[in-house]
Enzyme design. Structure first.
Site, PDB file in Angstrom:
ATOM      1  N   CYS A 175      18.932  48.204  33.266  1.00 31.98           N
ATOM      2  CA  CYS A 175      17.922  47.141  33.296  1.00 31.98           C
ATOM      3  C   CYS A 175      18.208  46.175  34.449  1.00 31.98           C
ATOM      4  O   CYS A 175      19.070  45.297  34.339  1.00 31.98           O
ATOM      5  CB  CYS A 175      17.907  46.395  31.966  1.00 31.98           C
ATOM      6  SG  CYS A 175      16.730  45.032  31.934  1.00 31.98           S
TER       7      CYS A 175
ATOM      8  N   CYS B 217      17.591  42.509  33.707  1.00 31.01           N
ATOM      9  CA  CYS B 217      18.584  41.895  32.805  1.00 31.01           C
ATOM     10  C   CYS B 217      19.884  41.621  33.572  1.00 31.01           C
ATOM     11  O   CYS B 217      20.511  40.587  33.383  1.00 31.01           O
ATOM     12  CB  CYS B 217      18.927  42.820  31.637  1.00 31.01           C
ATOM     13  SG  CYS B 217      17.545  43.582  30.829  1.00 31.01           S
ATOM     14  N   ASP B 218      20.319  42.563  34.393  1.00 30.05           N
ATOM     15  CA  ASP B 218      21.668  42.514  34.970  1.00 30.05           C
ATOM     16  C   ASP B 218      21.714  42.270  36.476  1.00 30.05           C
ATOM     17  O   ASP B 218      22.794  42.099  37.039  1.00 30.05           O
ATOM     18  CB  ASP B 218      22.403  43.831  34.664  1.00 30.05           C
ATOM     19  CG  ASP B 218      22.526  44.073  33.172  1.00 30.05           C
ATOM     20  OD1 ASP B 218      22.602  43.082  32.431  1.00 30.05           O
ATOM     21  OD2 ASP B 218      22.534  45.245  32.751  1.00 30.05           O
TER      22      ASP B 218
END
Ligand code: NAP
Length: 298
Positions: free
Chosen positions: A132, A135-136
């Site tokens: 992701c 997300c990261d």
């Protein structure tokens, strides 16, 4: 006994919940992730949802959820593991042992990230390997990353990371991309994005964290982060044997959501369809409720 039990709280499930409430049906939504909104939450920017171009995916998911909540939709945490049909109604067993009864089921459990099967992928998951980018990605600001895949997710991830990272390698096993030509053009304009085509990842190296991706042809990319975007696996294990699945594991259903099991409807990414996007998931939820209503009122 409920009229409609919805499995999943992504755009398909939430849309179904809104339509169910508006049709005055009793409804409950089972969700595996507390207060979740599905994959939409992972999308940094949703540019193709009509009227809301540029909206952050997390915010869009929250809007969907708030709509359902405002109508009084009831949510229940749990994982549906078994579905049994009895006299035209459904019994749904949850992992915690609870059993719920409903006239109809709308199965909108979505799909999960496929792993690429590269040596070292599992060892370095969370230590440089991610599924992701939104997300990261922030962990790799100013660093070198690689995105593996050639679909829309990989292209969107590469574009997103190109605004954060020093260099983004886009490794794809073919010459042509499966994803949007428009995004490919945007990526070509980025000076820090390098296409590595007809290339398959072979091994991920590092000590405590990722330092290198080795390709099958022996080339090596020195990177800090590896974003794997090689497609999705439908969450259909609990319904295999209950409804017919296609060879890819998706539930066979047309836009009405009707499956091979009466009273059991599929909506969103779990069903066979041409285009898996938010707009089609939302539409599936609405259609599935219309079908459920027809089934209940027969
Ligand atoms: P996808 O379209 O299935 O693409 C997966 C990509 O990964 C393909 O390019 C495939 O290569 C490659 N691949 C598969 N297994 C591999 C492996 N083991 N090693 C290396 N490469 C591998 O999946 P997706 O990109 O997640 O998209 C899923 C759906 O969501 C699509 O319908 C997509 O259009 C939609 N989506 C849309 C948006 C948007 O509109 N903004 C954003 C994200 C996703 P091949 O091409 O050679 O098969």
């Amino acid at each position: 006994m409920l009229d409609v039990l919805i499995i999943g709280s992504g755009p398909a499930g939430l849309s179904a919940a809104v339509y169910a409430k508006r049709a005055n049906l009793s409804v409950s939504v089972i969700e595996k992730v507390y207060s979740g909104t599905g994959q939409v939450a992972e999308s940094n920017q949703v540019d193709n949802y009509l009227g809301l171009a540029g909206m952050n995916g997390y915010d869009l998911g929250e809007k969907f959820r708030q709509h359902a909540v405002s109508l009084g939709v009831e949510f229940k945490d749990g994982e549906a593991v078994q579905f049994t049909s009895e006299n035209g109604n459904w019994k749904v067993a949850l992992k915690n042992g609870d059993v719920l009864e409903s006239r109809t089921v709308i199965y909108a459990a979505g799909a999960v990230h496929r792993h690429a099967g590269v040596e070292g992928e599992e060892t370095f998951a969370g230590k440089g390997v991610s599924y992701c980018a939104t997300c990261d990605g922030a962990f790799f600001k100013g660093k070198k990353t690689v995105v593996v895949g050639g679909g829309d997710t990989a292209l969107d991830d590469a574009l997103y990371l190109s605004d954060l990272c020093e260099t983004v390698y886009l490794v794809h096993r073919r010459k042509e991309f499966r994803g949007s030509a428009h995004t490919v053009e945007k990526l070509r304009d980025k000076s820090n994005v390098e296409f590595v085509l007809e290339a398959k990842p072979h091994k991920i190296n590092g000590e405590t964290k990722v330092t290198e991706l080795v390709l099958e042809d022996g080339r090596s990319l020195s990177v800090d982060g590896i974003f794997i975007a090689v497609g999705m696996i439908p969450m259909t294990d609990p319904v295999s044997g209950v409804v017919e699945l296609d060879p890819g594991g998706y539930i066979i259903a047309d836009e009405t959501g009707r499956t091979t099991a009466p009273g059991f409807f599929a909506a969103g990414d779990v069903r066979t369809k041409q285009l898996r996007q938010i707009v089609t998931a939302v539409s599936d939820g609405a259609n599935a409720i219309t079908s459920a209503e027809q089934y209940i009122r027969l």
